[in-house]
Write a protein that holds these residues in place. Sequence first.
Motif, PDB file in Angstrom:
ATOM      1  N   SER A  37       0.838  -1.207   0.000  1.00  0.00           N
ATOM      2  CA  SER A  37       0.000   0.000   0.000  1.00  0.00           C
ATOM      3  C   SER A  37       0.868   1.250   0.000  1.00  0.00           C
ATOM      4  CB  SER A  37      -0.922  -0.003   1.220  1.00  0.00           C
ATOM      5  OG  SER A  37      -0.161   0.031   2.419  1.00  0.00           O
ATOM      6  N   ARG A  42       0.333  -2.110   4.604  1.00  0.00           N
ATOM      7  CA  ARG A  42      -0.465  -3.270   4.203  1.00  0.00           C
ATOM      8  C   ARG A  42       0.106  -3.874   2.921  1.00  0.00           C
ATOM      9  NH1 ARG A  42      -5.371  -0.788   2.737  1.00  0.00           N
ATOM     10  NH2 ARG A  42      -4.185   1.155   2.782  1.00  0.00           N
ATOM     11  N   GLU A  60      -4.997  -9.751   2.100  1.00  0.00           N
ATOM     12  CA  GLU A  60      -4.313  -8.527   2.527  1.00  0.00           C
ATOM     13  C   GLU A  60      -3.677  -8.782   3.882  1.00  0.00           C
ATOM     14  OE1 GLU A  60      -5.278  -3.839   2.373  1.00  0.00           O
ATOM     15  OE2 GLU A  60      -6.557  -4.982   3.742  1.00  0.00           O
ATOM     16  N   ILE A  71      -9.694 -11.739   0.947  1.00  0.00           N
ATOM     17  CA  ILE A  71     -10.531 -10.782   0.236  1.00  0.00           C
ATOM     18  C   ILE A  71     -11.517 -11.472  -0.695  1.00  0.00           C
ATOM     19  CG2 ILE A  71     -10.525  -8.859  -1.404  1.00  0.00           C
ATOM     20  CD1 ILE A  71      -7.741  -8.131  -0.323  1.00  0.00           C
ATOM     21  N   TYR A  83      -4.022  -2.117  -5.430  1.00  0.00           N
ATOM     22  CA  TYR A  83      -4.863  -1.148  -4.728  1.00  0.00           C
ATOM     23  C   TYR A  83      -5.462  -0.154  -5.719  1.00  0.00           C
ATOM     24  CZ  TYR A  83      -3.218  -2.615  -0.120  1.00  0.00           C
ATOM     25  OH  TYR A  83      -2.944  -3.334   1.010  1.00  0.00           O
ATOM     26  N   ARG A  88      -8.186   1.638  -0.438  1.00  0.00           N
ATOM     27  CA  ARG A  88      -9.007   0.750   0.377  1.00  0.00           C
ATOM     28  C   ARG A  88      -9.846  -0.217  -0.450  1.00  0.00           C
ATOM     29  NH1 ARG A  88      -9.535   1.796   5.567  1.00  0.00           N
ATOM     30  NH2 ARG A  88     -11.621   0.852   5.643  1.00  0.00           N
ATOM     31  N   SER A  89      -9.892  -0.017  -1.744  1.00  0.00           N
ATOM     32  CA  SER A  89     -10.566  -0.946  -2.652  1.00  0.00           C
ATOM     33  C   SER A  89      -9.532  -1.476  -3.636  1.00  0.00           C
ATOM     34  CB  SER A  89     -11.738  -0.259  -3.361  1.00  0.00           C
ATOM     35  OG  SER A  89     -11.350   0.991  -3.887  1.00  0.00           O
ATOM     36  N   TYR A  90      -9.964  -2.408  -4.514  1.00  0.00           N
ATOM     37  CA  TYR A  90      -8.978  -3.144  -5.287  1.00  0.00           C
ATOM     38  C   TYR A  90      -9.427  -3.375  -6.727  1.00  0.00           C
ATOM     39  CZ  TYR A  90      -8.664  -4.538  -0.358  1.00  0.00           C
ATOM     40  OH  TYR A  90      -8.654  -4.535   0.998  1.00  0.00           O
ATOM     41  N   ASN A 138     -14.748  -3.609  -3.374  1.00  0.00           N
ATOM     42  CA  ASN A 138     -14.537  -2.832  -2.155  1.00  0.00           C
ATOM     43  C   ASN A 138     -13.667  -3.623  -1.179  1.00  0.00           C
ATOM     44  OD1 ASN A 138     -16.262  -4.818  -1.228  1.00  0.00           O
ATOM     45  ND2 ASN A 138     -17.844  -3.431  -0.481  1.00  0.00           N
ATOM     46  N   ARG A 139     -13.388  -3.036  -0.032  1.00  0.00           N
ATOM     47  CA  ARG A 139     -12.462  -3.647   0.922  1.00  0.00           C
ATOM     48  C   ARG A 139     -12.950  -4.992   1.425  1.00  0.00           C
ATOM     49  NH1 ARG A 139     -11.072  -3.849   6.351  1.00  0.00           N
ATOM     50  NH2 ARG A 139      -8.818  -3.654   6.736  1.00  0.00           N
ATOM     51  N   GLU A 140     -14.251  -5.156   1.575  1.00  0.00           N
ATOM     52  CA  GLU A 140     -14.804  -6.396   2.100  1.00  0.00           C
ATOM     53  C   GLU A 140     -14.934  -7.470   1.022  1.00  0.00           C
ATOM     54  OE1 GLU A 140     -16.135  -3.362   2.698  1.00  0.00           O
ATOM     55  OE2 GLU A 140     -15.201  -3.278   4.697  1.00  0.00           O
TER      56      GLU A 140
END
Length: 265
Positions: A37, A42, A60, A71, A83, A88-90, A138-140
């Motif tokens: 990151s 990260r 991550e 992820i 990233y 925070r998103s990918y 998204n991050r989740e």
Amino acid sequence: SGGVKSSSRVSKPPKDFTLLKTESLVNFGKNESGQISSDGRRLLFVSSDRPQHKHRQAYELNLDSKRERRITFHDGDVTSIIYAADGRSYFYSSTTDEIKEDPDFIRKFRQQKSEKPEDTELDFMGYEWPRTEIYFSNREGSDIERITRNSGFDGFPTLSHDKKSLFFTSKRNGKFKVYSVRLPTSVASALYPTSTSEYFLDQNGKWTVASVAHSDLTKTSLEVSSGSKKSTPITQLNHHSIHPTWHSAGEWILFSSNSEDSNNY
């Protein structure tokens, strides 16, 4: 990485070379394609051959706590992940849709009925190019948007210097080209409409560097260009120079090469 044959010539490091201290960050499975990151705290990576799953999934790692977080949770293979602009998103490439839209058993059956050989190619490492698409998540990993819709290989995603465009490699009409997508749209256009094949691209704001294949994938060189000017080779065309990335200082390029030993990158 790469294996070295016992008969191969192995280059020696310079006399003033100092081996940096290394630390194992992940002790499970086979791990590759690390992307750190912007704040250096990260690490994104692709992991496979784990007790929970054998196929390649995205993770991550928090470099402060050494805790990792999975992820992706799908039945395809993730081949790379980076990233997005917000950190925070990918963006990642995966086979998850291609294996459903054109399953291997249907492809094999279609090939048996056709006299035309299947259009498959091996990369410079001797592996078959995977049939992948590029996605935004998204991050989740729950809000997923498909970026590309092209049968075959779409991979090596990387952001432009201004974070407003996404570059990626795609095989279309029998040629590998670097394409660009102006975010947030998903309309792709070839960046360099030349007769050669470009595989990977990175920018530092003024200059663009690309890995360009020649002679039916037997040699790959690095070329740099500025704006619309013709690109200039910066490595010799007698080996493979791949995956170039600009150093944060903006004047140096990091890349992998087998120039010293053809069997080792």
